[in-house]
Design an enzyme around this catalytic site. Structure first.
Site, mmCIF file in Angstrom:
data_model
loop_
_atom_site.group_PDB
_atom_site.id
_atom_site.type_symbol
_atom_site.label_atom_id
_atom_site.label_comp_id
_atom_site.label_asym_id
_atom_site.label_seq_id
_atom_site.Cartn_x
_atom_site.Cartn_y
_atom_site.Cartn_z
ATOM 1 N N GLU A 1 -5.954 -8.063 -0.245
ATOM 2 C CA GLU A 1 -7.832 -7.893 0.491
ATOM 3 C C GLU A 1 -8.910 -7.480 0.391
ATOM 4 O OE1 GLU A 1 -4.821 -5.588 3.707
ATOM 5 O OE2 GLU A 1 -2.756 -6.133 2.463
ATOM 6 N N GLU B 1 0.647 -1.368 -0.232
ATOM 7 C CA GLU B 1 -0.192 0.100 -0.056
ATOM 8 C C GLU B 1 0.648 1.298 0.234
ATOM 9 O OE1 GLU B 1 -3.016 -0.331 3.102
ATOM 10 O OE2 GLU B 1 -4.012 -1.690 2.506
#
Lengths: 644, 644, 644
Positions: free
Chosen positions: A312, A141
């Site tokens: 995710e 991320e």
């Protein structure tokens, strides 16, 4: 296919084998591991402890699972920061951000670049040809916790170098940034400072360059990791897991070296993050807004290879939003199928088991901390079974509608919003919502991407129209709807000499002579189409007749050939009317209007419907369909799939 | 008895004698002095000027007044800070907080500890056996202005030492804090950093330890002052004046060495400080909410000796709230009697005369700056007369209801609220309000306190259930009502392996499998009792039948023997119904429902009623009562007292 | 007359001549230039490049235009800051504010004082006797971007020196500031610290002195620039352009050396800046509130010479407010005429042409970036033509009403508001609005100014009543209306020994015994006049009868001779009733009530009416008037002018 995120280092080694067996049983094929494990791999400088990771990969591989290995650069260990404090990032207040959580690095630190290369090299050379390893995730991320723009000495040094390469002379900077304004002239590159802790606003062109520079630092960093991995791990894919509603760097540019983009889908948390009204937040608190997942699927899928992963996937309540709801029963299954319908290759749940410790201990997993399958785990298992029965999904095709999404547009409008509620991300999302409510699939593409395959192109927000973007618009036969502020800035964040819409005047013979940002409240627009405008309104000089006008008679919407220009921030009524009754017919497209809680998506010859409920929805002409999932009446939090 | 806070150093010496005479005349017995006077006692390093304080004490003593002497450590003088800048505290932004107001010290500075001991020794050795001195106050309002948690180099040093003693090895810290999460492992105690200026959230277990450490620093500091005073001042009491709605350190632990706790009661200012609704704030702006004084009396009274003082009592408008009302006429008298009814030995007004200068010049006193008695002064004088006529008050007994109040619960829920409006202090206060609306006296006790004397025990918020707390619950026969999140954390801020309610599963055979924090809005609960839940809801796995359920059929309230478990944040309707119709009957307790503006309190054989008005209230069965104050009809802002 | 602000350095030199010709054609007489051009005049230390400015002035002069030259000290160039970093100001957080925008200097830097003198000397000696130069503007908008109060080492040094001169001994400071409170005593001037980064509030008297000091630094700095200019530029005027709704320094004191005051009028932006309700903001978003321009004209005109300039007049949408509206057509003309009616000598638009680059690129000009006259430019041209036809305007006389405006009152009430919505600037504005709604012209004057010429004096907010202010009130025969908190503070920010209203007790025999700041909501006042009070209420001890009382019977308004005292924050209804039905009759003044969107203003024998619309308004007794502009029916966004 299904996947899961797993942290063997969080659990006793004697739990691993049972975990792996249960994953396989649930239908999981891929397991992402390793991305936060630096301190356990290299507990002291240069001393590596590979044993546990060797054994973990081995255990997973033996269970028939494929491993996605994450490089651990999101979490540099304490000893590394102590050795090289120049790694640390600086905040917008000009002070250092310390060790103690994660992402405590600036992309501009040369030390960090070198140390990152070292640990990636170590990972990749050890596991690059491991047969259980299917692919790689770089870092984790990028940008999370506001870490793209850093304001420290390393950043300044790198920025000055970047400017030197880009501008060659200080005079060129003075010209590009308009430094004559307020006596900001620089006599050398060393006169350039970071836009931080100043008395008032700094030059917008300088800040735009700082943002471009910062974004390019991410690109460069990701390229470095990717190149090292490819060297050691032939035949494996490389991806990165992007976030939702995050636009601080140019994801298109980062994706150029990836095999496909991935993203982390937290549909409920994002309801709190996006600027919805409180009413909308209440309505969608436990299901998510029906366009949140799709918006991102359609943004990330076209970035590389027309495919993507959800790396995710939210499996239950999370821990990081102001309020954290339990998903309505059915949604954990629905979100997975919806991702697949939008072209996902793999939906990977985060995480296998809820951690009993640490910052995310309130984040659900497919299993509870007591080693029992969670509510979400049962829904995932149902998806696993359904997938096994379903057979392979068809290839994802091209949508009829393209939406041009420009990261620089986000930066430009944040640097100078002119109206405090002119939010690029909201405008873009509302246009996406409008076209999805009419039943169309959408590809979100970067400016300059080939548009020839589309029948309709939406350009909600494109203040700077590059040559490439202009050419792409020229070369398509699609209907093109252009939103306000288009072409209002040059590359150097300046007014175009010919006024907005700048180079788009080639297609739209009109000039924007005045703009107003509007206090909350709406203005009526009427004519061939009607509805409301809020937040933003422009005044136009043109010979074109108006398709619709404001109450004072001024033009609100203008058309010229296949181009339509919207002079304001169109509310849903106006945008819907304009699309349905003017533009779609011209494009030869037939809408299927769906209620606010239902969305349709096609993949190959299959049509999916997703109901964010609670009301049920009946598939039109259901008798003629052959259903592969569900049936004619789709209940809330349920879905259906039929052959087109 | 009445007292007053006085600052002889603020007034010409020739005013003192008249002030003392007027105090005595008003009915005052105790005068607190000296607690901010360091710069006048020691104007330069080591040069003491005791004369004026000697004479002030002498003047007060000669008027028959008893002195409470405050140590002056809340206001270290400029020269001391210049000599030892390491005394200064650091803010949550990691930067130093400077000299210029008060409380500019960190408890962790060794220099400060030594210098504090020196000045306390000087005070105590000079006045310890002065016959006019009745007792001592240590420092002033520990923690005021956010001064418990400090983030400087002295704090880091002390924290590392504390960890070394507590954990012995770095491995033990890694285990306790879950440092494997995000590669936070430490290799030595010197790797530990303060939770400040980090990129995102740090480990909650680390922050909880930092809070425990910080609280223990207060305990240690107060013990030091108390020990020095006791050495020099035999037979005198030692107390400290706590604040309202302030939970940043463990007041139970600090109180262990005190003779009794005191607190500073500002009923109107607290209306603005507590998270009431705006409607409630409007309703109670000039009287205070009827539970604000009582909540604190009942919290601080049981801390030491089942008695307490109000060391500072609001005498009129104050200066520090966003809005500062003039109390409704009668309230200054009412608050004093209410404190006495709750067991106060002394109610001491702050302050004798309004200061014409300085930060608090808009804070009323019993006298105006022009040496005339203020409106509040006249009310205090009425109390003085009533007390003289009243005779001695009976001893305070044990209440039928205990409410377990845990400071760590406040820290844990603030460190990870999970829902932004899950506020420990609000939850606790609402439970207190609910039982007080049913007419019961309450003792607020620490977890682990002996509960055998009570018929009902309320446990609104106890995320970590210690062994002592568990034992105390086991050993009582009381009905026990347990609120949500109980037992949801281990000592190390982790999920219990057996899930919540953790060790309470010994009494409540159930497991919490999912929790949701709820956006504003309420969910209906119905069954044997009914009402609403908001903010928080849990899902339960159990074989127990539900006493009441949510709309979707899931259990909302569960009972097992004398234990009842509430799975959500009960609104007043649900909590009142549950108590009145299920739990109180089981406990054999008979409620006396009072309206929202009336509260009842017993002291020995006396019953008091307090009316926060404006509506009047009639005492039930008044004909049978013998009234000592007031009568059957209690007007707004008035009170009554009768024999039980 | 009309003027314009022009930046030759922003445009190609070959555009200048046409620009100058078009200015003259539009009716412009004055052109302000040069005030941000330091880096182009002195690109390196000591190397001056005067050529371009010589030619620019020459070009303008040849077109018959007069030049107003601005000293460039608002924008010190990068090389100067690099040479002398002690020039930089410090923020309220105690950290330095860097180079990168403008106003990056502190008035207290001795280096800066010297360097400013040097550049002003250079400008003034070169152009002082240039025949095209009509006058000078010092610096630009003192205080913009919060730059009056600085908290760095240079400021501390200068402040200590200022205190030494003012107080002579540390004891005098201790006495004046009440340093005995919280042990703040200083033993030397070097013990004084800046009120920054402290644990809680510092002594209000110290902060008031810091504000006075900071204000005097501006006065001293402006005197320096003015003196240098006067030395080199005989016969030219010197002015400074003040801002709107900005009270951080004493503009009266700065104006003492100016020939007249100027100000920068942005009527739309100020709608967002002033604390209006959201309803009011919506109502006036595109026209401005009708009292915003007048309030400032009437504040700045009396400061020097009973005349003023608008140095910057909004010509269209601007860039710096949260929302930036397009003015209703007609308003750009209306604002200009309104300024002239209030006594302006020149209305100078900002700016000639909208800049295509830099921070203000969204700020309209009289011309668009494409060298075409803008919408606002056309309105300005109409004013130019009307002015040419109108002939010279008569001299401005004295208004019948004075409003005493005190900058220290703003500081005192901000330092200790006591109620969070007690805003000095709002109170003053609402009193101004009330008297303007009754049709009166107003002179806003400093405390101590001669009041003998007025029939009515309004004193909305005067916490500290100086001897001069007292004398001025004594020496007039006007009716005097005094607002709450008057005389509540001594010069040293202390309670007066005799209580409020302090020295005003000479005229108003009453004492304020209690004050309450009130939560949102209103209290009814009734009696000879009636209406509502909010925010603030006082209790009075007096023998005077009440003109009106609160619901509980306490006095709300008291009169004694020609003095009337308001004990609370009067809402518009109460203030209007009190003025219209009690005070104006006593003053012998006849009101002309105008609706909320219309204002009247007289200049000599002319009467002007301005309609902020949209409703039209009919001039009373129109048949008897001779109109010079407009006629009996004044449309929205239009005006009329007739002979009285």
């Amino acid at each position: 296919m299904l996947g899961v995120c797993y942290y063997p280092e969080h659990w006793p080694e004697d739990w691993w084998a049972r975990d792996a067996a249960e994953m396989a049983e649930l239908g999981i094929k891929f397991v992402r591991i390793g991305e936060f494990a630096w301190s356990r791999i290299e507990p002291e400088p240069g001393r590596f402890d590979w044993g546990w990771l060797d054994r973990a990969i081995d255990t997973l591989g033996k269970a028939g699972l494929k491993v996605v290995l994450g490089t651990p650069t999101a979490t540099p260990p304490k000893w590394l920061i102590d050795l090289y404090p120049d790694i640390l990032p600086y905040g917008a207040d000009g002070t250092v951000r310390g060790f103690g959580s994660r992402r405590h690095y600036t992309f501009s630190s040369e030390t960090w670049f070198r140390e990152s290369a070292r640990i990636v090299e170590a990972y990749a050379s050890r596991y690059g040809d491991n047969p259980a390893v299917a692919g790689w995730q770089t870092d984790n991320e990028y940008g999370c916790h506001d870490t793209i723009l850093s304001y420290g000495p390393e950043d300044l040094k790198a920025f000055r170098g970047w400017l030197r390469r880009r501008y060659q002379t200080p005079e060129a900077i003075n010209e590009a940034w308009g430094n004559v304004f307020w006596s900001m002239d620089v006599n050398s590159f060393d006169d350039v400072e970071l836009p931080v802790r100043t008395v008032t606003e700094t030059a917008p062109a300088a800040r735009l360059d700082y943002w471009r520079f910062s974004s390019e630092q991410v690109v460069r960093y990701n390229e470095m990791q990717t190149a090292i991995i490819r060297k050691h791990s032939p035949g494996r894919f490389v991806t990165h897991n992007y976030m939702g509603f995050f636009h601080d760097f140019d994801h298109h540019a980062v994706s150029e070296v990836l095999d496909f983009a991935s993203w982390d889908s937290y549909p409920l948390g994002f309801v709190e993050k996006f600027p919805f009204s409180e009413d909308e937040r209440g309505r969608w608190a436990s299901t998510s807004h029906p366009d949140i997942p799709g918006f991102h699927h359609d943004l990330y899928r076209p970035m590389a290879g027309n495919k993507f992963w959800v790396m995710e996937q939210q499996p239950g309540p999370v821990n990081w939003a102001p309020w954290n709801a339990v998903p309505t029963p059915g949604m954990v299954r629905l979100w997975a199928w919806e991702a697949l319908a939008h072209g996902a290759e793999v939906v990977s749940y985060f995480r296998w088991r809820q951690a009993p410790f640490g910052q995310e201990q309130m984040h659900a997993g497919l299993n509870r901390p007591d080693r029992t399958r969670s509510v979400g785990g049962h829904e995932a298992a149902r998806v696993g079974k359904e997938l096994a029965a379903f057979g392979p999904l068809p290839e994802n095709g091209t949508a009829p509608v393209a939406l041009v999404f420009d990261y620089e547009a986000s930066w430009i409008t944040r640097l100078q919003p002119q109206g405090k509620d002119f939010l690029h991300e909201e405008l873009t999302f509302r246009w996406y919502e409008a076209i999805r409510r009419l039943g169309f699939d959408v590809d979100m593409v970067r400016p300059g991407a080939d548009l020839s395959a589309y029948k309709l192109v939406l350009v909600p927000s494109l203040p700077h129209v590059s040559l490439e973007a202009l050419e792409a618009l020229r070369k398509t036969d699609a209907q093109i709807l252009v939103g306000p502020r288009a072409g209002s800035k040059t590359r150097d964040f300046a007014f175009p000499a010919e006024l907005a819409p700048g180079p788009l005047q080639a297609f739209l013979p009109l000039k924007v002579t005045q703009v107003a940002s509007l206090r909350p409240g709406a203005q009526v627009v009427s004519g061939a189409v009607s509805g409301h405008v809020s937040r933003w309104r422009e005044w136009i000089e043109t010979d074109l007749p108006a398709l619709a006008t404001y109450a004072d008679g001024a033009a609100a919407i203008l058309q010229h050939g296949r181009f339509t220009y919207l002079t304001g921030w169109a509310e849903a009524d106006l945008l819907g009317d304009l699309l349905a009754n003017t533009i779609l017919p011209a494009a030869g497209l037939e809408p299927i209007a769906v209620p606010d809680h239902v969305r349709i998506r096609r993949r190959g010859n299959l049509v999916f419907a997703f109901n964010y409920g609670p009301e049920s929805w009946t598939v039109p002409d259901a008798a003629t369909k052959r259903f592969k999932l569900g049936g004619p009446v789709v209940a809330g939090a349920d879905l259906a799939c039929w052959e087109a």
